[in-house]
Scaffold this motif. Structure first.
Motif, PDB file in Angstrom:
ATOM      1  N   GLN A  39      60.892 128.581  65.064  1.00  0.00           N
ATOM      2  CA  GLN A  39      60.805 129.167  63.731  1.00  0.00           C
ATOM      3  C   GLN A  39      60.499 128.095  62.686  1.00  0.00           C
ATOM      4  N   ILE A  40      61.145 126.942  62.816  1.00  0.00           N
ATOM      5  CA  ILE A  40      60.899 125.845  61.879  1.00  0.00           C
ATOM      6  C   ILE A  40      59.462 125.359  62.003  1.00  0.00           C
ATOM      7  N   LYS A  41      58.959 125.274  63.228  1.00  0.00           N
ATOM      8  CA  LYS A  41      57.572 124.849  63.433  1.00  0.00           C
ATOM      9  C   LYS A  41      56.606 125.824  62.769  1.00  0.00           C
ATOM     10  N   GLN A  42      56.863 127.118  62.911  1.00  0.00           N
ATOM     11  CA  GLN A  42      55.984 128.119  62.315  1.00  0.00           C
ATOM     12  C   GLN A  42      56.026 128.053  60.793  1.00  0.00           C
ATOM     13  N   GLU A  43      57.210 127.889  60.223  1.00  0.00           N
ATOM     14  CA  GLU A  43      57.324 127.762  58.771  1.00  0.00           C
ATOM     15  C   GLU A  43      56.588 126.525  58.274  1.00  0.00           C
ATOM     16  N   ASN A  44      56.732 125.431  58.998  1.00  0.00           N
ATOM     17  CA  ASN A  44      56.052 124.189  58.639  1.00  0.00           C
ATOM     18  C   ASN A  44      54.537 124.372  58.701  1.00  0.00           C
ATOM     19  N   TYR A  45      54.066 125.066  59.717  1.00  0.00           N
ATOM     20  CA  TYR A  45      52.633 125.330  59.870  1.00  0.00           C
ATOM     21  C   TYR A  45      52.108 126.122  58.671  1.00  0.00           C
ATOM     22  N   LEU A  46      52.860 127.148  58.258  1.00  0.00           N
ATOM     23  CA  LEU A  46      52.434 127.961  57.119  1.00  0.00           C
ATOM     24  C   LEU A  46      52.415 127.136  55.825  1.00  0.00           C
ATOM     25  N   LEU A  47      53.430 126.286  55.638  1.00  0.00           N
ATOM     26  CA  LEU A  47      53.468 125.438  54.448  1.00  0.00           C
ATOM     27  C   LEU A  47      52.312 124.442  54.416  1.00  0.00           C
ATOM     28  N   GLU A  48      52.014 123.851  55.565  1.00  0.00           N
ATOM     29  CA  GLU A  48      50.900 122.906  55.633  1.00  0.00           C
ATOM     30  C   GLU A  48      49.583 123.606  55.334  1.00  0.00           C
TER      31      GLU A  48
ATOM     32  N   GLU B 143      49.169 126.249  53.480  1.00  0.00           N
ATOM     33  CA  GLU B 143      49.151 126.548  52.043  1.00  0.00           C
ATOM     34  C   GLU B 143      48.782 125.300  51.248  1.00  0.00           C
ATOM     35  N   ASP B 144      49.355 124.150  51.618  1.00  0.00           N
ATOM     36  CA  ASP B 144      49.024 122.893  50.943  1.00  0.00           C
ATOM     37  C   ASP B 144      47.546 122.559  51.109  1.00  0.00           C
ATOM     38  N   MET B 145      47.033 122.745  52.313  1.00  0.00           N
ATOM     39  CA  MET B 145      45.617 122.464  52.556  1.00  0.00           C
ATOM     40  C   MET B 145      44.726 123.417  51.753  1.00  0.00           C
ATOM     41  N   ARG B 146      45.136 124.664  51.633  1.00  0.00           N
ATOM     42  CA  ARG B 146      44.350 125.625  50.866  1.00  0.00           C
ATOM     43  C   ARG B 146      44.321 125.225  49.393  1.00  0.00           C
ATOM     44  N   LEU B 147      45.466 124.811  48.855  1.00  0.00           N
ATOM     45  CA  LEU B 147      45.522 124.372  47.461  1.00  0.00           C
ATOM     46  C   LEU B 147      44.660 123.135  47.228  1.00  0.00           C
ATOM     47  N   GLU B 148      44.710 122.205  48.163  1.00  0.00           N
ATOM     48  CA  GLU B 148      43.900 120.998  48.039  1.00  0.00           C
ATOM     49  C   GLU B 148      42.412 121.332  48.105  1.00  0.00           C
ATOM     50  N   LEU B 149      42.040 122.249  48.978  1.00  0.00           N
ATOM     51  CA  LEU B 149      40.655 122.674  49.085  1.00  0.00           C
ATOM     52  C   LEU B 149      40.189 123.349  47.794  1.00  0.00           C
ATOM     53  N   ASP B 150      41.040 124.189  47.214  1.00  0.00           N
ATOM     54  CA  ASP B 150      40.697 124.825  45.942  1.00  0.00           C
ATOM     55  C   ASP B 150      40.486 123.781  44.851  1.00  0.00           C
ATOM     56  N   LYS B 151      41.326 122.754  44.845  1.00  0.00           N
ATOM     57  CA  LYS B 151      41.197 121.689  43.852  1.00  0.00           C
ATOM     58  C   LYS B 151      39.869 120.945  44.036  1.00  0.00           C
ATOM     59  N   ILE B 152      39.506 120.665  45.268  1.00  0.00           N
ATOM     60  CA  ILE B 152      38.241 119.983  45.549  1.00  0.00           C
ATOM     61  C   ILE B 152      37.057 120.851  45.115  1.00  0.00           C
TER      62      ILE B 152
END
Length: 104
Positions: free
Chosen positions: A53-62, A64-73
């Protein structure tokens, strides 16, 4: 058939007091051992589930972070593209060669 099953069979057939007490003791020891083993196995499964469960939550957070960074780029790229488009309206551009060329 295991060793303890054989002992329990002998105890049942022979009816000897010492063997019956020893057989009951062996049976109790093995039963307790098996129960402890099952408890540890159950605990291990629960811990593995929590870890998954922790791995899955971490995957989703990562993600989301990558999506935000891509939007910024993308936003930065659009801004630089707009800036370049504004400079394209001039037909003559100053180049590096023009800057180095000596003036007479």
């Amino acid at each position: 058939m295991g060793f303890f099953d054989v002992i329990m069979g002998l105890v049942g057939l022979g009816g000897l007091g010492i063997l019956s007490i020893a057989g009951i003791a062996f049976y109790a020891i093995t039963r307790d051992y098996n129960q402890e083993k099952e408890k540890l196995q159950l605990k291990k499964i629960r811990e593995e589930r929590k870890l998954e469960q922790i791995k899955q939550e971490n995957y989703l957070l990562e993600n989301e972070d990558m999506r935000l960074e891509l939007d910024k780029i993308k936003e930065e790229r659009l801004l630089t593209q707009k800036k370049n488009d504004e400079n394209k309206r001039w037909l003559i551009r100053e180049t590096k060669y023009d800057k180095e060329k000596p003036e007479n």
